[in-house]
Design a protein around this motif. Sequence first.
Motif, PDB file in Angstrom:
ATOM      1  N   SER A   1      27.339 -21.791  -2.055  1.00  0.00           N
ATOM      2  CA  SER A   1      26.393 -22.914  -2.499  1.00  0.00           C
ATOM      3  C   SER A   1      25.880 -22.631  -4.012  1.00  0.00           C
ATOM      4  O   SER A   1      26.126 -21.808  -4.494  1.00  0.00           O
ATOM      5  CB  SER A   1      24.994 -22.634  -1.492  1.00  0.00           C
TER       6      SER A   1
ATOM      7  N   GLN B   1      27.255 -27.055  -0.942  1.00  0.00           N
ATOM      8  CA  GLN B   1      26.919 -25.879   0.299  1.00  0.00           C
ATOM      9  C   GLN B   1      27.984 -26.031   1.273  1.00  0.00           C
ATOM     10  O   GLN B   1      27.840 -26.828   2.130  1.00  0.00           O
ATOM     11  CB  GLN B   1      25.521 -26.321   0.635  1.00  0.00           C
TER      12      GLN B   1
ATOM     13  N   GLN C   1      29.008 -23.575   4.658  1.00  0.00           N
ATOM     14  CA  GLN C   1      28.308 -22.655   5.152  1.00  0.00           C
ATOM     15  C   GLN C   1      29.196 -22.138   6.630  1.00  0.00           C
ATOM     16  O   GLN C   1      29.761 -22.991   7.575  1.00  0.00           O
ATOM     17  CB  GLN C   1      26.863 -22.892   5.927  1.00  0.00           C
TER      18      GLN C   1
END
Length: 76
Positions: free
Chosen positions: A15, A22, A24
Amino acid sequence: MSCIPQLLINQLSFSITNTLVQFQEVTFAFDHKRYGIVGDNGIGKTTLLKLIMGLLTPQKGRIQCLGRLMYFPQIP
């Protein structure tokens, strides 16, 4: 004949503070074909390519390339 993935991305996290970028725990694989990445400005397309090319280091996860990659940056 089985197709072995040429690019493996496993549990990738990265990020950039104060941006929309971002990732994840992203996991996916590309086989031996040509691909394009499409999306809105500022969401991380170039960042993802820089991670794949090794120009940036993931904060978590692993990227494994089993072939040759080519990156053509956008010319202003």
